[in-house]
Design an enzyme around this catalytic site. Sequence first.
Site, short mmCIF file in Angstrom:
data_model
loop_
_atom_site.label_atom_id
_atom_site.label_comp_id
_atom_site.label_asym_id
_atom_site.label_seq_id
_atom_site.Cartn_x
_atom_site.Cartn_y
_atom_site.Cartn_z
N SER A 6 68.51 21.69 -57.54
CA SER A 6 67.12 21.40 -57.90
C SER A 6 66.54 20.34 -56.97
O SER A 6 67.27 19.46 -56.47
CB SER A 6 67.06 20.85 -59.34
OG SER A 6 65.74 20.44 -59.65
N TYR A 34 70.22 14.46 -65.06
CA TYR A 34 69.96 15.80 -64.51
C TYR A 34 69.95 15.74 -62.98
O TYR A 34 70.63 16.53 -62.31
CB TYR A 34 68.63 16.32 -65.05
CG TYR A 34 68.19 17.65 -64.48
CD1 TYR A 34 68.90 18.82 -64.73
CD2 TYR A 34 67.04 17.74 -63.67
CE1 TYR A 34 68.48 20.04 -64.20
CE2 TYR A 34 66.62 18.96 -63.16
CZ TYR A 34 67.34 20.10 -63.42
OH TYR A 34 66.93 21.31 -62.91
#
Length: 247
Positions: free
Chosen positions: A141, A154
């Site tokens: 990501s 995350y």
Amino acid sequence: MTQIDLSGKTALVTGAAGGLGAAIAAGLHANGATVALLDRDARANTATAAALGDRATPVHADLADLDQLRTAFAEATERLDGVDILVNNAAVAPMRTLWDIEPEEWDTVFAINVRAAFFLSRMAAEGMRARGCGRIINIASLAGQKARPTGAHYGASKAALTAMTRAFATELAADGVTANAVAPGMIDTPLVHSIGEEKEAELTAEIPVGRIAEPNEIADLVSFLAADTGAFINGATYDINGGVLMR
Ligand SMILES: NC(=O)c1ccc[n+]([C@@H]2O[C@H](COP(=O)([O-])OP(=O)(O)OC[C@H]3O[C@@H](n4cnc5c(N)ncnc54)[C@H](O)[C@@H]3O)[C@@H](O)[C@H]2O)c1
């Protein structure tokens, strides 16, 4: 010119019940692969696999649980007769500030986003090495490259995933197995919509191309990497973010 042709290949995609994973599974399937869709949401996953029709099978597991993961991998391997392409796509992304992240949530994020990808990749790599070819594709990501005011765990998990990708790429290449990562920016999936309309509009305004990605735009890159078109690509992390991060 080399075409994207995955006929005769088998693929296992995690987090495939919906969102990006479903689009990746559909893309690999449309290019000819036989696909196992793995998700913890059994109902949605069964429906997504059924919608693909022939050459698609659902397997269910909570990736946080290594025993379930092993069982699901054995099931997928048996049904597919080996896994040629593994896409580690499933992830959780709780958006919390530094001060609100509890140890239990930190561990859950890493168990799903990193640990499951590591052990699943290692399981798949055994058969890939024996056959002398294979593809491991990890969905990272932009959050692993560029910080946001929330989601430290995350972001850290996605950065870890890209480091892990390079480790697999280094240790497996001589056996014909490549490992690459794809690092998307915002994609039109349920995960993005969970941040709220206002936040989504604010983040979209920062994207030079002026919109978020369609899931199939990321899925096309995954198919490219999985096919012979990606044969010489190894250890790379592909930025696919509409220009939010250029380097
Ligand atoms: N949507 C975005 O904007 C975006 C941006 C960058 C990266 N990504 C990455 O793309 C991937 C897919 O994201 P998405 O937007 O489709 O997410 P999503 O939340 O829409 O879908 C995730 C899927 O993974 C499954 N899943 C989650 N935890 C699981 C577990 N423990 N065991 C089994 N299945 C589990 C869910 O059931 C769901 O089907 C993720 O790796 C995410 O980090 C997404």
